[in-house]
Scaffold this active site. Structure first.
Site, mmCIF file in Angstrom:
data_model
loop_
_atom_site.group_PDB
_atom_site.id
_atom_site.type_symbol
_atom_site.label_atom_id
_atom_site.label_comp_id
_atom_site.label_asym_id
_atom_site.label_seq_id
_atom_site.Cartn_x
_atom_site.Cartn_y
_atom_site.Cartn_z
ATOM 1 N N GLU A 173 1.222 -0.360 -5.111
ATOM 2 C CA GLU A 173 0.274 0.727 -5.361
ATOM 3 C C GLU A 173 1.120 2.004 -5.431
ATOM 4 O OE1 GLU A 173 -3.381 3.353 -3.561
ATOM 5 O OE2 GLU A 173 -1.807 2.534 -2.299
ATOM 6 N N ASP A 176 0.819 -1.207 0.000
ATOM 7 C CA ASP A 176 0.000 0.000 0.000
ATOM 8 C C ASP A 176 0.857 1.263 0.000
ATOM 9 O OD1 ASP A 176 -2.596 1.414 0.427
ATOM 10 O OD2 ASP A 176 -1.645 1.964 2.335
#
Length: 639
Positions: A372, A319
């Site tokens: 990401e 993330d």
């Protein structure tokens, strides 16, 4: 309460462990630190080991001593590791505990175990003594073949899921499904929908439900909200039994500031930077890891290794990588510190990400790591030895934003924004991309996917069918957040189930059927996945017909007969006599049309094969004369 004896002559740490820990290269700290059920001299107990180098004293407070800080003090090792340890004879599986830490400034506080394998169900925050090595896995076949499922030339269609809200037991106080309940139901649904992988929003233990798991306290513990660690293993096992890979959303970019967590752990900034310009995330009100500290890197890498080794996880999605790469991320001028060269790159974080990927792929050559990463940082998915970060895949955030921006527009305006839908092909092969339509796009007043579409209800469904079909035909792996596959109207709400009742409506049911068919087509047709990351798999036929909102291209494999022609009509008018150049003479059949009545569409333009004609078009010697429906994506193949 009779006091259990504590011993200080028991350790799980060798000199090599200490050396690797301090060097930042220990990759299996979960075998050494934390709490471990052991048998010593014929008596079972629990070995505790904690890194708290700046603490004055550390003790275990637990069920077995009534949380008495004086009952079971740990002893600091005589080396300079900063580790405290002790063996409590008679401590048992399932008992809760924390560490009572006395700081050098006179403060005393209780902390959860950073290496705990299980915790109390939030809002309670103690760790639990728990073993995770007793589960009997039944996924030998999957593990032996896993590399085939994760290969870059294979189809990867990911269903992104928040376990707490995919389905809920409304009749039982609206509670979420357990790991066991979700396992069979979700696996069966994924098979029905022809997805290849499931990606779970973070299930690493976290205190606040509203963070969706992105504010972590337990980097080695699956959240107790849905069951025990063994029950989560059963979840993974069940997915594998159904041929589904499991990807975990993993958050090394920041951590929660709740008092029982990692923040100010031993009275000092142990895991985070002391300077808020480096150690505090202004956008998420969380702490940022100190990637320059060796022991912190070993902690994080051990966490990623743990999920892959102990839980047979098939991949991790890292993330907020962009927030790690840049020192000035979400900061104004004067709120950040440049690196030693005066730049804004976070050199320590970059080194950590490279080490992470080299370590994981070195240990498991059949998993995937996914970044990401929302900027143009170069070579995210290139090998570390070639100067890259070493990730397997990167989310294509540019494609996502451009696509959603384009499809929000009424067709009458799309001709002025044609570059939005063509620009992605300029860089489609610069990285190994995943095309995401993720949870972030259906929350915070952004509207659900179908609500973003223009027009009345009938038009919205047509636009959404076309967008999802375009995504399936575009080079890159696929990811779709739950609810998008059947057109949920409401934004996602983490406290409520998806609106499954909508499937009583033929339009929603037709959209769901289309997504299932698209996933099947993506898996069946090698031209749609073999060269997802190579120029050889794509060729424009017509990228410039902005006036008619048309996109026409080929998807190709290593066999000419597998070539697919993709005709995208993003206008709200049909084209009855569309001349399209094709590379091969023959008869071409529409094998998919997003406007098919079976998907709730207005009817496909033609279901009969179309023969080529010796008429030049689009630089080709032969061509087809086609009829295409409005707001449609049609895929043709030679027969």
């Amino acid at each position: 309460m009779a006091q259990l004896p504590i011993r200080y002559d028991v350790t799980r740490l060798s000199e090599m462990d200490i050396y690797l820990f301090r060097e930042g290269t220990h990759t299996k700290l979960y075998e050494k630190l934390g709490s471990h059920i052991m048998e010593v001299d014929g008596e079972e107990g629990v070995y505790f080991a904690l890194w708290a180098p700046n603490a004055v004293a550390v003790s275990v407070v637990a069920d077995f001593n009534g949380y008495d800080p004086a009952a079971h003090p740990l002893r600091r090792r005589e080396d300079d590791s900063g580790i405290w340890e002790g063996f409590v004879t008679g401590a048992r599986q399932g008992e809760t505990y924390k560490y009572r830490i006395a700081a050098s400034d006179g403060r005393n506080f209780e902390k959860a175990d950073p290496y705990a394998r299980y915790a109390e169900t939030p809002p309670r925050s103690a760790s639990r003594i728990w073993r995770t090595d007793d589960y009997r896995w039944e996924d030998d076949v999957w593990m032996a073949m896993r590399k085939e499922h994760n290969r870059h030339d294979r189809p990867i269609a990911v269903y992104e899921v928040h376990l707490g809200s995919w389905r809920r037991k409304v009749e039982e106080s609206n509670r979420p499904l357990t790991y066991v309940e979700a396992a069979e139901a979700l696996a069966a649904y994924l098979v029905e929908m022809n997805f290849t992988h499931v990606e779970l929003l973070p299930i690493t233990e976290y205190p606040f439900e509203g963070s969706w798991g992105y504010q972590v306290t337990g980097y080695f513990a699956p959240t107790a909200r849905y069951g025990t660690p063994q029950e989560f293993m059963h979840f993974v096992d069940t997915m594998h039994a159904h041929g589904i890979g499991v990807i975990l959303d993993w958050v090394p970019s920041h951590f929660v500031t709740d008092g029982h967590g990692l923040i100010n752990f031993d009275g000092t900034c142990l895991y985070e930077h002391e300077d808020p310009r480096l150690g505090y995330h202004p956008e998420w009100s969380s702490a940022i890891f100190n990637y320059g500290r060796n022991e912190v890197r070993a902690f994080l890498i051990s966490s990623a290794m743990y999920w892959c080794e102990r839980y047979h996880i098939d991949g991790i999605r890292v993330d907020a990588v962009a927030s790690m790469l840049y020192l000035d991320y979400a900061r104004k001028e004067g709120e950040w510190l440049p690196n030693r060269y005066g730049g804004n790159e976070n050199l320590d974080a970059i080194a950590f990400l490279k080490q992470l990927n080299e370590t994981l792929y070195g240990a498991f050559d059949d998993i995937v790591t996914i970044a990401e990463e929302s900027t143009a940082y170069p070579m995210v998915t290139r090998p570390v030895y070639a100067g890259g970060l070493g990730f397997g895949f990167k989310w294509n955030m540019g494609w996502m934003h451009d696509t959603l921006t384009y499809f929000r527009l009424d067709p009458i305006y799309r001709s002025h924004h044609h570059n939005r839908i063509t620009f992605s092909m300029w860089y489609a092969f610069d990285e190994n991309f995943v095309l995401p339509l993720s949870h972030d796009e259906v929350v915070h007043m952004k509207g659900s996917l179908i609500e973003k579409m223009p027009g009345d209800e009938n038009l919205k469904f047509a636009h959404l069918r076309a967008m999802l079909a375009y995504m399936a035909a575009h080079p890159g792996k696929k990811l779709l957040f739950m609810g998008g596959e059947f057109g949920q109207w409401r934004e996602w709400n983490y406290e409520e189930s998806l609106d499954w009742h909508l499937l009583q409506n033929p339009r929603h049911r037709g959209l769901q059927k289309m997504v299932s068919r698209l996933n099947a087509l993506y898996r069946e047709e090698r031209a749609l996945h073999l060269y997802d990351e190579k120029h050889a798999g794509f060729e424009w036929i017509d990228a410039d017909d902005a006036a008619r909102n048309l996109l026409i291209f080929l998807r190709k494999s290593d066999r000419e007969e597998e070539t697919l022609l993709v005709v995208c009509n993003f206008a709200d008018t049909p084209y009855r006599d569309l001349r399209v150049g094709v590379p091969f003479a023959g008869r071409w059949l529409a094998i998919f049309d997003s406007q098919s009545e079976r998907y709730g569409g207005w009817g496909a333009a033609s279901s009969e094969p179309v023969g080529s004609e010796p008429v030049a078009a689009h630089g080709k010697e032969v061509s087809l004369l086609l009829g295409v429906s409005p707001l449609s994506v049609t895929i043709f193949k030679m027969i």
